[in-house]
Write an enzyme that holds these catalytic residues in place. Structure first.
Site, mmCIF file in Angstrom:
data_model
loop_
_atom_site.group_PDB
_atom_site.id
_atom_site.type_symbol
_atom_site.label_atom_id
_atom_site.label_comp_id
_atom_site.label_asym_id
_atom_site.label_seq_id
_atom_site.Cartn_x
_atom_site.Cartn_y
_atom_site.Cartn_z
ATOM 1 N N LYS A 189 0.885 -1.178 0.000
ATOM 2 C CA LYS A 189 0.000 0.000 0.000
ATOM 3 C C LYS A 189 0.918 1.221 0.000
ATOM 4 C CE LYS A 189 -1.739 2.988 2.003
ATOM 5 N NZ LYS A 189 -1.526 4.426 1.611
ATOM 6 N N GLU A 263 9.402 1.787 10.855
ATOM 7 C CA GLU A 263 10.482 2.787 10.716
ATOM 8 C C GLU A 263 9.794 4.137 10.761
ATOM 9 O OE1 GLU A 263 12.400 5.554 9.704
ATOM 10 O OE2 GLU A 263 12.442 4.814 7.639
ATOM 11 N N CYS A 297 13.474 11.124 7.225
ATOM 12 C CA CYS A 297 13.466 10.699 8.630
ATOM 13 C C CYS A 297 14.842 10.833 9.280
ATOM 14 C CB CYS A 297 12.946 9.273 8.750
ATOM 15 S SG CYS A 297 13.810 8.148 7.661
ATOM 16 N N GLU A 398 9.716 16.789 15.089
ATOM 17 C CA GLU A 398 10.127 16.568 13.702
ATOM 18 C C GLU A 398 9.453 17.626 12.828
ATOM 19 O OE1 GLU A 398 8.796 12.893 11.690
ATOM 20 O OE2 GLU A 398 10.887 12.626 11.115
HETATM 21 O O1 TXE Z 1 2.556 10.128 7.248
HETATM 22 P P1 TXE Z 1 1.749 8.798 7.531
HETATM 23 P P2 TXE Z 1 2.072 11.500 6.613
HETATM 24 C C1 TXE Z 1 6.402 11.990 9.219
HETATM 25 C C2 TXE Z 1 6.736 13.453 8.935
HETATM 26 C C3 TXE Z 1 5.476 13.953 8.312
HETATM 27 C C4 TXE Z 1 4.442 13.197 9.115
HETATM 28 C C5 TXE Z 1 3.081 13.047 8.484
HETATM 29 O O2 TXE Z 1 6.970 14.124 10.143
HETATM 30 O O3 TXE Z 1 5.323 15.330 8.456
HETATM 31 O O4 TXE Z 1 5.002 11.919 9.272
HETATM 32 O O5 TXE Z 1 3.211 12.482 7.168
HETATM 33 C C6 TXE Z 1 -0.368 5.331 5.506
HETATM 34 N N1 TXE Z 1 -3.007 2.738 9.060
HETATM 35 N N2 TXE Z 1 6.854 11.083 8.187
HETATM 36 O O6 TXE Z 1 0.757 11.943 7.140
HETATM 37 O O7 TXE Z 1 0.343 9.086 7.898
HETATM 38 C C7 TXE Z 1 -0.371 6.425 4.486
HETATM 39 O O8 TXE Z 1 -1.436 6.238 3.558
HETATM 40 C C8 TXE Z 1 -2.139 2.292 8.140
HETATM 41 C C9 TXE Z 1 8.079 10.364 8.466
HETATM 42 O O9 TXE Z 1 2.160 11.378 5.147
HETATM 43 O O10 TXE Z 1 2.562 8.040 8.507
HETATM 44 C C10 TXE Z 1 1.023 6.273 3.887
HETATM 45 O O11 TXE Z 1 1.046 5.194 2.972
HETATM 46 N N3 TXE Z 1 -1.537 3.098 7.253
HETATM 47 C C11 TXE Z 1 8.309 9.270 7.507
HETATM 48 C C12 TXE Z 1 1.854 5.927 5.107
HETATM 49 O O12 TXE Z 1 0.945 5.420 6.069
HETATM 50 C C13 TXE Z 1 -1.794 4.420 7.309
HETATM 51 C C14 TXE Z 1 7.867 9.436 6.121
HETATM 52 C C15 TXE Z 1 2.634 7.071 5.726
HETATM 53 O O13 TXE Z 1 1.737 8.075 6.102
HETATM 54 C C16 TXE Z 1 -2.689 4.940 8.257
HETATM 55 C C17 TXE Z 1 6.598 10.152 6.009
HETATM 56 C C18 TXE Z 1 -3.312 4.045 9.167
HETATM 57 N N4 TXE Z 1 -4.161 4.448 10.117
HETATM 58 C C19 TXE Z 1 6.181 10.964 7.021
HETATM 59 N N5 TXE Z 1 -2.756 6.281 8.088
HETATM 60 C C20 TXE Z 1 9.660 8.616 7.588
HETATM 61 N N6 TXE Z 1 9.866 7.805 8.632
HETATM 62 O O14 TXE Z 1 10.499 8.770 6.707
HETATM 63 C C21 TXE Z 1 -1.923 6.596 7.075
HETATM 64 N N7 TXE Z 1 -1.342 5.464 6.593
#
Ligand code: TXE
Length: 511
Positions: A189, A263, A297, A398
């Site tokens: 996904k 992660e 990250c 962050e």
């Molecule tokens: O991340 P999400 P978002 C951090 C960074 C950013 C913040 C929000 O600080 O500003 O997260 O980003 C899926 N169950 N990082 O909102 O929500 C979603 O569809 C299962 C750090 O984009 O974590 C996507 O595929 N899955 C990070 C994925 O999770 C769910 C990289 C990531 O989205 C879900 C990105 C749920 N309930 C953001 N809700 C890194 N570690 O590098 C969402 N998703």
């Protein structure tokens, strides 16, 4: 299957159909509903992908389960799995211009970085191919002449992979080829913001002749991710994203106690000691902070600098930061591209305001970037905030944007305390030429990775993951591969038993 005809920047053979649909059991499925993606650099609609439902996820997991149970992939030899993975690596390289353009356009990241991501994606796929060939367990013969202990390493089953938007193809390939190398079948996904490169890579796998159902992709937002995390047909789940969503996944996965690898976020420090090569350190600090727009990250978002060199070092950073070019993601001259979406742009600018409200002062940048090529997009100036202390939100939270905070330290102990004084523990960098400084500090830092005189440097061999709220489990390296496996112990007695089973005696070594 729905196919759009879209001009793909970065390619000479334009008007290539861009796939829009879920990839389930070897075929492309028409989605009931779709999501449109606007390019962060221009605001234009650049792709349309399926809005996956729990029903789509269920269908994909059933396909993956059926493929797994059939043994068509899990019982294939390591050589057969490796052959497919090497072919995919070749095809990723052959399609690198398209894949890089898709990630840059949808994700707002600079195209040069995106090209590096695709080279990394191919390298990871090749590395995982090597692991497929070498997958093995262990044998013990030290429990008596009539006993053999086998520890079998087996594929964990159906793997769910949920990926984020900041490195769409690269993070996919930190997971997918490792899961396949282990013999798992997979449901991916991708982020709803950057799905296209994942769909293209799925198309490449399909062209290699990967059996139907071994790889499935359901696009969509967090609801599809949640359905995958909850699904009892998924045995192991690997997620990269925010700590907030990581916690939701931890809860959602409780039903069948999935094996989890998470992660999550980070708040890394670049620690610059007075005995560092300050020229290297200045380049590294700016690269570490502004790499991938700071949307990374392991972004080295905090500079901790020894107070004896702090003013000169900061002056050097200030003189160099002006050379960093903010621009359109698809322009090869761009160093820092556009923020992922309008809400995130506002959040990054809000962090800067909060920082200055709490007493930090702006050394560079500090505002939205504007100009003829930028006004339609979501651009932030590379920003340096000085005078930042551990009580401020910009030190602890962050930001995930091009914002570097600066704090000073007096001695090694204070540097270590400052570096560790956050909830995250993903990565930190040390800049010093003195091994007596470097090694004790590397050991004292509470993070899954420590860079020494380098930054954001992740070869496929090194396991990657976090301490504290940065996550659980590891990706890449042998350890990352093992996340997609289970161990089975087989205890074998040979020959005629010399006695009867004795309660309390079965574990005793035989004389
Ligand atoms: O991340 P999400 P978002 C951090 C960074 C950013 C913040 C929000 O600080 O500003 O997260 O980003 C899926 N169950 N990082 O909102 O929500 C979603 O569809 C299962 C750090 O984009 O974590 C996507 O595929 N899955 C990070 C994925 O999770 C769910 C990289 C990531 O989205 C879900 C990105 C749920 N309930 C953001 N809700 C890194 N570690 O590098 C969402 N998703």
């Amino acid at each position: 299957m729905t196919a759009q005809t879209t001009q793909v920047p970065g390619r000479s053979d334009t008007n290539r159909p861009r796939i829009c649909g879920h990839f389930i059991d070897g075929s492309w499925r028409e989605p009931a509903d779709v999501l449109q993606r606007h390019a962060p650099g221009t605001g234009a609609v650049v792709s349309t992908v399926g809005a996956g439902t729990a029903g789509d996820v269920d269908e994909a997991v059933r396909a993956a389960r059926h493929a797994f149970d059939s043994g068509i992939w899990s019982d294939a030899t390591g050589t057969e799995r490796a052959r497919i993975l090497h072919r995919v690596a070749d095809m990723i390289e052959a399609n690198s211009a398209l894949l890089a353009a898709l990630d840059a356009e949808e994700g707002g990241k600079p195209i040069r970085l995106s090209e590096g991501d695709i080279a990394g994606a191919a390298a990871l796929t090749r590395y995982a191919a090597g692991l497929a060939v070498q997958m093995h367990g262990t044998t013990y013969t030290n429990h008596g002449a009539d006993h053999t202990g086998l520890v079998l390493r087996e594929p964990a089953g159906v793997a769910g992979l949920i990926t984020p938007w900041n490195f769409p193809a690269l993070i996919l390939c930190q997971k997918l080829p490792f899961a396949l190398a282990a013999g798992c079948t997979v449901v991916v996904k991708p982020s709803e913001l950057t799905s296209s490169s994942t769909l293209e890579i799925a198309r490449l796998y399909a062209e290699t002749g990967l059996p139907d159902g071994v790889l499935n992709v359901v696009t969509g937002d967090g609801r599809a991710g949640q359905a995958l995390a909850e699904h009892h047909g998924v045995d192991v789940l690997s997620f990269t994203g925010s700590t907030t969503t990581g916690r939701k996944i931890l809860t959602a996965s409780q039903g069948n106690l999935k094996k989890l690898s998470l992660e999550l976020g980070g708040k890394a420090a670049n620690i610059v000691f007075a005995d560092a090569d300050l020229d290297d350190a200045a380049e590294g600090v700016l690269f570490g902070a502004f790499f991938n727009n700071g949307e990374c990250c392991v972004s080295q978002a905090r500079l901790l600098v020894h107070d004896s060199i702090a003013d000169d070092f900061l002056a050097e950073l200030k003189s160099r930061v002006g050379r960093i070019r903010v621009g359109q993601p698809l322009d090869h001259a761009t160093d820092v591209g556009a923020m992922i979406h309008p809400g995130h742009l506002e959040a990054v600018l809000g962090h800067i305001t909060q920082g200055t409200d709490q007493g930090a002062h702006v050394v560079a940048g500090g505002a939205r970037a504007s100009g003829p090529a930028l006004d339609e997009g979501l651009f932030v100036q590379p920003t340096i905030l000085d005078g930042v202390g551990p009580g401020m939100s910009v030190f602890r939270e962050e930001i995930f944007g091009p914002v570097l905070t600066v704090s000073r330290f007096h001695d090694v102990a204070e540097a270590i305390n400052l570096a560790n004084d956050v909830d995250y523990g993903l990565a930190n960098s040390i800049w010093s030429k003195n091994v007596d400084t470097v090694l004790p500090v590397a050991k004292a830092l509470k993070s899954g990775t420590v860079y020494v005189n380098t930054t954001i440097d992740a070869p496929p061999t090194l396991p990657f993951g976090g301490f504290k709220t940065s996550g659980v489990g590891r990706e890449m390296g042998q350890a990352g591969f093992e996340e997609f496996t289970e161990l089975k112990s087989v205890s074998i007695r040979t020959g005629k038993r010399s006695g009867t089973f004795a309660f309390g005696g079965v574990h005793a070594p035989r004389s």
